[in-house]
Design a protein around this motif. Structure first.
Motif, PDB file in Angstrom:
ATOM      1  N   ASN A  63      34.428  43.132  43.160  1.00  0.00           N
ATOM      2  CA  ASN A  63      33.886  43.989  42.088  1.00  0.00           C
ATOM      3  C   ASN A  63      35.065  44.614  40.925  1.00  0.00           C
ATOM      4  OD1 ASN A  63      31.235  44.022  43.109  1.00  0.00           O
ATOM      5  ND2 ASN A  63      32.236  45.148  44.957  1.00  0.00           N
ATOM      6  N   PRO A  64      35.061  43.762  39.830  1.00  0.00           N
ATOM      7  CA  PRO A  64      36.136  44.111  38.828  1.00  0.00           C
ATOM      8  C   PRO A  64      35.636  45.129  37.929  1.00  0.00           C
ATOM      9  CG  PRO A  64      35.153  42.172  38.275  1.00  0.00           C
ATOM     10  CD  PRO A  64      34.772  42.610  39.714  1.00  0.00           C
ATOM     11  N   VAL A 120      39.887  37.446  32.660  1.00  0.00           N
ATOM     12  CA  VAL A 120      40.750  36.544  33.628  1.00  0.00           C
ATOM     13  C   VAL A 120      40.706  37.218  34.739  1.00  0.00           C
ATOM     14  CG1 VAL A 120      42.490  35.101  33.778  1.00  0.00           C
ATOM     15  CG2 VAL A 120      41.465  35.047  31.498  1.00  0.00           C
ATOM     16  N   HIS A 121      41.532  38.504  34.704  1.00  0.00           N
ATOM     17  CA  HIS A 121      41.831  39.138  35.907  1.00  0.00           C
ATOM     18  C   HIS A 121      40.380  39.250  36.634  1.00  0.00           C
ATOM     19  CE1 HIS A 121      46.178  39.675  35.437  1.00  0.00           C
ATOM     20  NE2 HIS A 121      45.839  40.576  34.475  1.00  0.00           N
ATOM     21  N   ALA A 122      39.477  39.703  35.938  1.00  0.00           N
ATOM     22  CA  ALA A 122      37.851  40.116  36.688  1.00  0.00           C
ATOM     23  C   ALA A 122      37.499  38.757  37.231  1.00  0.00           C
ATOM     24  CB  ALA A 122      37.059  40.670  35.635  1.00  0.00           C
ATOM     25  N   TRP A 123      37.643  37.631  36.465  1.00  0.00           N
ATOM     26  CA  TRP A 123      37.246  36.302  36.864  1.00  0.00           C
ATOM     27  C   TRP A 123      37.708  35.865  38.396  1.00  0.00           C
ATOM     28  CZ3 TRP A 123      39.245  31.395  37.842  1.00  0.00           C
ATOM     29  CH2 TRP A 123      38.483  30.216  38.073  1.00  0.00           C
ATOM     30  N   PHE A 124      38.945  36.011  38.448  1.00  0.00           N
ATOM     31  CA  PHE A 124      39.949  35.909  39.851  1.00  0.00           C
ATOM     32  C   PHE A 124      39.409  36.772  40.797  1.00  0.00           C
ATOM     33  CE2 PHE A 124      42.755  33.397  37.198  1.00  0.00           C
ATOM     34  CZ  PHE A 124      43.022  32.383  38.076  1.00  0.00           C
ATOM     35  N   MET A 155      29.705  34.689  34.108  1.00  0.00           N
ATOM     36  CA  MET A 155      30.008  35.672  34.909  1.00  0.00           C
ATOM     37  C   MET A 155      29.157  36.729  34.760  1.00  0.00           C
ATOM     38  SD  MET A 155      33.896  37.313  35.710  1.00  0.00           S
ATOM     39  CE  MET A 155      34.396  37.794  34.056  1.00  0.00           C
ATOM     40  N   PRO A 156      28.820  37.602  35.849  1.00  0.00           N
ATOM     41  CA  PRO A 156      28.094  38.769  35.755  1.00  0.00           C
ATOM     42  C   PRO A 156      28.836  39.709  35.021  1.00  0.00           C
ATOM     43  CG  PRO A 156      28.051  37.883  38.008  1.00  0.00           C
ATOM     44  CD  PRO A 156      29.138  37.094  37.257  1.00  0.00           C
ATOM     45  N   GLN A 157      28.346  40.616  34.329  1.00  0.00           N
ATOM     46  CA  GLN A 157      28.778  41.784  33.569  1.00  0.00           C
ATOM     47  C   GLN A 157      29.989  42.628  34.579  1.00  0.00           C
ATOM     48  OE1 GLN A 157      26.328  44.540  31.081  1.00  0.00           O
ATOM     49  NE2 GLN A 157      27.302  46.127  32.221  1.00  0.00           N
TER      50      GLN A 157
END
Length: 146
Positions: free
Chosen positions: A90-91, A117-121, A57-59
């Motif tokens: 955009n997390p 995980v939150h960012a991935w979703f 996943m991107p930074q």
């Protein structure tokens, strides 16, 4: 970004010590807004090292925020860290300073995995809580607890 100031000498002025035609505006720096979070390179590097668990996943920006951990209130207020998701794409992760200063590496790694995980979703266009899908993904990346 620099802001330019205008000459204070009027074109009709009789003061010959300054010629407005020959003067150049002098740059004045604009005020830098005060950030309400801290950038921490070590924490960002640690988060980046875990991205391979999420299909590269991107930074995701990770910051330290000086906010209290309280016993009542929203999940954000009670938690030691949280993730914001702007436009469902955009997390940004915020780790509370008091937690960061007192935790050990195992707990810190686990909470970063949790927030990633939150960012991935978020990167997949979803904002979810701690449901079965969240717990499944968290376990897949080696997280423990909720």
């Amino acid at each position: 970004m620099l802001a330019c100031t205008k000459s204070t000498t009027s074109p009709n002025s009789t003061n010959n010590s300054q010629n407005p035609a020959n003067s150049t505006p002098s740059p004045t720096p604009t005020a830098t807004p005060k950030l309400d979070y801290e950038i921490n390179a070590k924490l960002q590097i640690q988060a980046n090292s875990l991205l391979k668990l999420f299909g590269n996943m991107p930074q995701v920006p990770v910051y330290i925020k000086d906010e209290p951990i309280i016993k009542t209130g929203s999940e954000t207020q009670k938690g030691v860290a949280y993730t914001t998701c702007v436009d469902k794409r955009n997390p940004t992760i915020f780790v509370k300073k008091v937690f960061y200063q007192k935790t050990n590496e195992k707990q810190l790694t686990n909470i970063i995995k949790h927030e990633l995980v939150h960012a991935w979703f978020c990167r997949h266009g979803e904002i979810i809580g701690h449901d079965d899908r969240f717990r499944k993904k968290f376990k897949e990346v080696g997280g423990f607890g909720n």
